[in-house]
Design an enzyme around this catalytic site. Sequence first.
Site, short mmCIF file in Angstrom:
data_model
loop_
_atom_site.label_atom_id
_atom_site.label_comp_id
_atom_site.label_asym_id
_atom_site.label_seq_id
_atom_site.Cartn_x
_atom_site.Cartn_y
_atom_site.Cartn_z
N HIS A 12 0.85 -1.19 0.00
CA HIS A 12 0.00 0.00 0.00
C HIS A 12 0.89 1.25 0.00
CE1 HIS A 12 -3.61 -2.35 1.77
NE2 HIS A 12 -3.70 -2.25 0.47
N LYS A 16 5.17 1.54 0.83
CA LYS A 16 6.07 1.34 -0.31
C LYS A 16 7.54 1.57 0.07
CE LYS A 16 2.62 2.15 -3.86
NZ LYS A 16 2.17 0.79 -3.86
N THR A 38 2.89 -5.30 -8.33
CA THR A 38 2.00 -4.28 -8.86
C THR A 38 2.85 -3.10 -9.31
OG1 THR A 38 1.62 -3.56 -6.58
CG2 THR A 38 -0.07 -4.97 -7.58
N GLY A 39 2.31 -2.29 -10.21
CA GLY A 39 3.08 -1.28 -10.92
C GLY A 39 3.96 -0.36 -10.11
N THR A 41 4.65 -0.36 -6.82
CA THR A 41 5.53 -1.10 -5.91
C THR A 41 6.71 -1.67 -6.69
OG1 THR A 41 3.70 -1.67 -4.43
CG2 THR A 41 5.67 -3.04 -4.29
N SER A 59 -1.02 -1.11 -11.78
CA SER A 59 -1.18 -0.61 -10.42
C SER A 59 -2.31 -1.37 -9.75
CB SER A 59 -1.50 0.89 -10.50
OG SER A 59 -1.86 1.38 -9.24
N GLY A 60 -2.21 -1.54 -8.43
CA GLY A 60 -3.24 -2.29 -7.70
C GLY A 60 -4.66 -1.86 -8.00
N ASP A 65 -3.82 -6.01 -8.54
CA ASP A 65 -4.17 -6.99 -7.50
C ASP A 65 -4.87 -8.19 -8.13
OD1 ASP A 65 -3.20 -5.26 -5.51
OD2 ASP A 65 -5.18 -4.38 -5.17
N ASP A 85 -1.43 -1.50 4.80
CA ASP A 85 -1.56 -0.37 5.72
C ASP A 85 -2.96 -0.44 6.32
OD1 ASP A 85 -1.66 1.99 7.09
OD2 ASP A 85 -1.57 3.28 5.33
N HIS A 92 -10.04 0.26 -3.19
CA HIS A 92 -10.08 -1.05 -3.84
C HIS A 92 -9.93 -2.17 -2.81
CE1 HIS A 92 -5.82 -0.20 -3.47
NE2 HIS A 92 -5.52 -1.43 -3.80
N ASP A 95 -10.74 -5.75 -3.77
CA ASP A 95 -9.69 -6.46 -4.51
C ASP A 95 -8.63 -7.00 -3.56
OD1 ASP A 95 -10.94 -5.78 -6.92
OD2 ASP A 95 -9.78 -3.93 -7.12
N ARG A 101 -7.75 -13.72 0.10
CA ARG A 101 -8.58 -14.94 0.11
C ARG A 101 -8.01 -15.98 -0.85
NH1 ARG A 101 -13.18 -12.72 0.08
NH2 ARG A 101 -13.34 -12.37 -2.14
#
Length: 127
Positions: A12, A16, A38-39, A41, A59-60, A65, A85, A92, A95, A101
């Site tokens: 998050h 980062k 993800t982008g 990160t 990106s998430g 995600d 965080d 989101h 997601d 999960r």
Amino acid sequence: MDSKRCVALIAHDQKKDDMAEFAREHQDALSTFRIVATGTTGGRVQDACPKLDVIRLKSGPLGGDQQIGAMIATGDVDMLIFFVDPLTSMPHDVDVKALTRLATVYDIPMALNRATAERLIDFHINR
């Protein structure tokens, strides 16, 4: 696909910097993995560790995600390190919950904070 095991890195916004520092401290161990992230990160990890080969997804909030979730479901991700965080609301969040999960359903090691990520990396180095 590559024969290396694959680790997914996500963080998050407020985490980062922590992820970049974690990658810098563990880049030798991380170099033994195929890395997807993800982008944003992934960009931060690449900036901190230019020698690591990081495959950057979206990106998430824009689907990253979900891309990683699909990779978990198809068996292409072996470990998830996701610095969350818990004090900041995420638009989101659905997601994020779906991703955690999937990691649980497909029984892959998952770290949601640095302390657990340290243990997963230590386990990988010492096995």
